[in-house]
Design an enzyme around this catalytic site. Structure first.
Site, mmCIF file in Angstrom:
data_model
loop_
_atom_site.group_PDB
_atom_site.id
_atom_site.type_symbol
_atom_site.label_atom_id
_atom_site.label_comp_id
_atom_site.label_asym_id
_atom_site.label_seq_id
_atom_site.Cartn_x
_atom_site.Cartn_y
_atom_site.Cartn_z
ATOM 1 N N GLN A 159 -19.490 30.332 103.499
ATOM 2 C CA GLN A 159 -19.705 28.891 103.386
ATOM 3 C C GLN A 159 -18.530 28.210 104.061
ATOM 4 O O GLN A 159 -17.549 27.862 103.431
ATOM 5 C CB GLN A 159 -19.860 28.509 101.908
ATOM 6 C CG GLN A 159 -20.988 29.286 101.213
ATOM 7 C CD GLN A 159 -22.385 28.884 101.682
ATOM 8 O OE1 GLN A 159 -22.709 27.711 101.741
ATOM 9 N NE2 GLN A 159 -23.216 29.876 102.053
ATOM 10 N N ALA A 177 -26.010 21.094 95.616
ATOM 11 C CA ALA A 177 -25.894 22.336 96.384
ATOM 12 C C ALA A 177 -25.416 22.079 97.809
ATOM 13 O O ALA A 177 -25.252 20.935 98.232
ATOM 14 C CB ALA A 177 -27.234 23.053 96.388
ATOM 15 N N HIS A 178 -25.236 23.155 98.541
ATOM 16 C CA HIS A 178 -24.695 23.061 99.901
ATOM 17 C C HIS A 178 -25.624 22.288 100.830
ATOM 18 O O HIS A 178 -26.825 22.397 100.763
ATOM 19 C CB HIS A 178 -24.377 24.424 100.498
ATOM 20 C CG HIS A 178 -25.427 25.466 100.373
ATOM 21 N ND1 HIS A 178 -25.256 26.737 100.836
ATOM 22 C CD2 HIS A 178 -26.660 25.456 99.814
ATOM 23 C CE1 HIS A 178 -26.334 27.443 100.590
ATOM 24 N NE2 HIS A 178 -27.194 26.705 99.974
ATOM 25 N N ASN A 179 -24.982 21.513 101.687
ATOM 26 C CA ASN A 179 -25.679 20.778 102.741
ATOM 27 C C ASN A 179 -26.605 19.681 102.233
ATOM 28 O O ASN A 179 -27.401 19.136 102.995
ATOM 29 C CB ASN A 179 -26.463 21.739 103.653
ATOM 30 C CG ASN A 179 -25.533 22.590 104.498
ATOM 31 O OD1 ASN A 179 -25.130 23.665 104.084
ATOM 32 N ND2 ASN A 179 -25.146 22.074 105.641
#
Lengths: 350, 350, 350
Positions: free
Chosen positions: C202, C243-245
């Site tokens: 990540q 969460a990511h993005n």
């Protein structure tokens, strides 16, 4: 063997009596599946009674009002007690491997000279106690705790690592607060200011009464004005959210990941199952039972038992839910009936 | 440019082959939307294939078994690999901006002299390692970690800031534990004592096997007796609650905000979608697939795929749910049918 | 009495006007129920208007466009304002008991010599600021905060105890981040590698724009590549998972325990009720209103109002849900109708 105890010691500690050799040495307490020779075990759930036959424990805690198990009880020394789970809890205490830290202030704790410390407090390394805070007698602050200015913690409490107690919050005696819980974060309050969300200052506090336990990473927000209150003896599990100005009565049980919205009032001895939610500004009556994954949007009376979202009386929800599972069949029956009625109508028209 | 790599280096690292100039210099790896000249990109989701036409990357990772995209692939230097996502992961490693802290113990870490430290450990500032704890070789404890007495952490692990690992818990090799997670907090166990909830001591531990990743603010409670177990290779997301005596098999995936109640047993390679809940004392078979926001209240067999609350086989729930959405229509059809039947009955009576 | 203010000062601060004695001394601001003599109070909810009669406050904030309450208003000195809640917020600020820590770096803070500190920053004890991090002017890092290498925090922000901001993340001006929140933990990304889950590095960051507030124990994961973005003025409650993005637009409100899965895009001024979930890779349009405990699995248009799981337009869900509660009755009507049709069919056959 270090840590061994005579079974009559265990009987004395639990108010029970021994059937068998009172001088038997017990190594420890274990579950029915894991217990070995020298262990004492207990039946936490009647469904496990069938496991007794293959259990290798030497001793068994049993209710004095229940018959000993049919198969295998001859092999066990018995400890008969009023309340087996309570007896197990007390024996777990006797065999606890926990070594409480000794009283004293670690040289690398950061205690403000104006903080008030009771006798025999234990304050761990890198724990911070701010100006004007007070810590009750014999209370343990594990390493890495933060206690804000003028916060108060009662006697005989234990606050685990990573807990943050913000300024002016009040915590009673015999509190247990688990790692990384947050007490007194700002409530989530904003008001529209034409173009944006304007923060409503959260000037109040959190007040936690005596004998409360609070789980890891649980967050309890301070009141906008006044107090967010957790009643005495209430137990709160991990990752629970309690919003500003919530009031929870004494003796309630709040299971993990529950969320209680702002200004809700929860009565005494209420049980809220895991992952449930309570709307803001509603009242939950004394002794209400709220199931798991339930969303309560209206006030409940004392003793109500609710499930579902929006929540319904438990039996009603179970009935509706069982029909939900058969909706395709219901729909099919309706379609067939439409055909049959159409056919009747057709016949009639002829 | 620092950090540039030749594309044949990337091919070597991923076991792939280059179609185009092997000496091309790659600046970095980027998403299809964000990639610019000098970047390599990849298609994580076939639905994004249509974006290739407007993508400004210089190179593209493609599956060796798939045809190159119809439009635009001529413009790209191609890296053909067996598994594009795995190749992307390896290239992300090569371009990782992470600078692992050097081995050594920060002068302001608080490491007990009786702790056992493997070779080349890295221990950050204000991290506490208590008496008798052991830290495996090359393991990194970022600043502000707490490792309780006699806790064990295997080799090559990284524990991020704010993590609390309580006493005696065991963590395997190559663990990754994210910020503010809590390992080994007390299980939520009480037994009625006439008037109040009596705490059942939580004497057990948490045991985490090798290659496990645990998300931020996730809480894993220690067992009442024995162990709460997380199997090897299992990955757990953020804000997950795992109660006492839960056992999770190897290779499972637990998405964010899931709650698993006490003594539940989760098999190997189980996937649990976000915000789902698993009741206590039930068993989930190997490879079961539990959807998002699902509440499982009964044991599941291997390979079961469930959704809903209470959970149902996936297809059944989808069918019932699609009818739920049309309940007003169903009700209307029923009412009309009642009218028609009434009309038939009326005619008959005449 | 310390802290007292003349009511005309309050009028000046809120742009309001006094009906009554402008020199009246006000002790504080309190809720209708708790207010005593010398306090000013306000009506946050019109349903509370009926409590005015028994309220013991000396002064009352009222909207200049609303009529004074019928009963009891004669007894109050009135402060007439455009927006009573906004006025209350400003008066809460005036009476705030918060004592901001003075500028300066605590001798037991751990600030890397290469960190960049703006003028008048306040850095508490045991707070860590890593190499290359930058802290804006007048920003307060409470004790026990961790700021990773090359992370950036804007001016006039306050970061509470226990917050972890990982390396390279960027936070704007006037941010408020509550205790134990985590900014920039790894996204939950794995790809199958034949036998196991291979970690996708990540490499990205979290970027938080200006005027954002983030709740206690909320977790915001860094992007795989690129940025996870929180738009300016967005307010996020406790225990939220992002969460990511994920990208969230400006001015949105995310209530406690919400989860937003990877790569979802949330528009501006979206409101997401508590305990709701948003699937990955979908888009929520500007101004959409997502109810409490709602699971959104498909993209929503601007202004959509959704409830339920899978989510439906609000009114549709309420209609279906009201029929769900009456499914047993519906089933009974269907059964009766079947009997009647059978009876008709029987009569016809005769």
């Amino acid at each position: 063997m270090p840590g061994q105890r005579r079974i009559d010691e265990l009987a004395a500690a639990t108010g029970g009596r021994v059937i068998g050799d009172p001088s038997m040495l017990i190594n420890g307490i274990a579950s029915i599946e894991d217990a070995g020779e020298g262990d004492i075990t207990f039946v936490s759930d009647k469904r496990h009674m069938k496991l007794i036959g293959s259990c290798r424990a030497s001793a068994l805690i049993l209710s004095e009002t229940e018959a000993p198990p049919k198969d295998g009880s001859q092999g066990f020394t018995l400890l008969l007690v009023k309340n087996p789970m309570l007896a197990a809890a007390r024996i777990l205490e006797l065999f606890s491997p926990v070594e409480p830290p000794p009283p004293g202030i670690h040289p690398r704790a950061e205690v403000h000279p104006d903080a008030k410390l009771g006798a025999q407090v234990s304050i761990g390394a890198l724990t911070i106690v701010e100006k004007g805070a007070s810590i009750g007698e014999r209370t343990v602050l594990m390493p890495g705790v933060y206690v804000g200015s003028r916060a108060e913690i009662g006697a005989d409490s234990i606050i685990y690592s990573g807990v943050v107690i913000r300024e002016r919050c009040k915590i009673g005696a015999r509190a247990i607060i688990h790692c990384n819980a947050v007490i007194g974060s700002d409530g989530f309050g904003f008001t529209p200011d034409g173009s944006r969300s304007y923060k409503i200052p959260q000037n109040g506090i959190v007040r936690i009464e005596d004998d409360v336990e609070i789980g890891a990473c649980t967050t309890i927000d301070r009141a906008t004005i006044g107090e967010t209150v957790i009643g005495s003896g209430t137990k709160i599990d991990n990752l629970v959210q309690i919003a500003h100005n919530v009031r929870i009565g004494a003796g309630s049980i709040i299971v993990a990941q529950v969320g209680i919205a702002g200004s809700a009032t929860i009565g005494e001895r209420v049980v809220i199952g895991g992952q449930s939610g309570i709307n803001g500004h509603i009242k939950i009556g004394t002794g209400a039972q709220i199931g798991t994954r339930t969303g309560v949007i209206k006030s409940l009376d004392s003793g109500d038992a609710h499930l579902g979202f929006p929540s319904m009386p438990r039996g009603d929800w179970l009935r509706s839910q069982s029909i939900f599972a058969k909706l395709p069949e219901l729909k099919k029956r309706l379609r067939e009936l439409e055909e049959r009625v159409k056919s009747i109508e057709g016949a009639k028209d002829n």
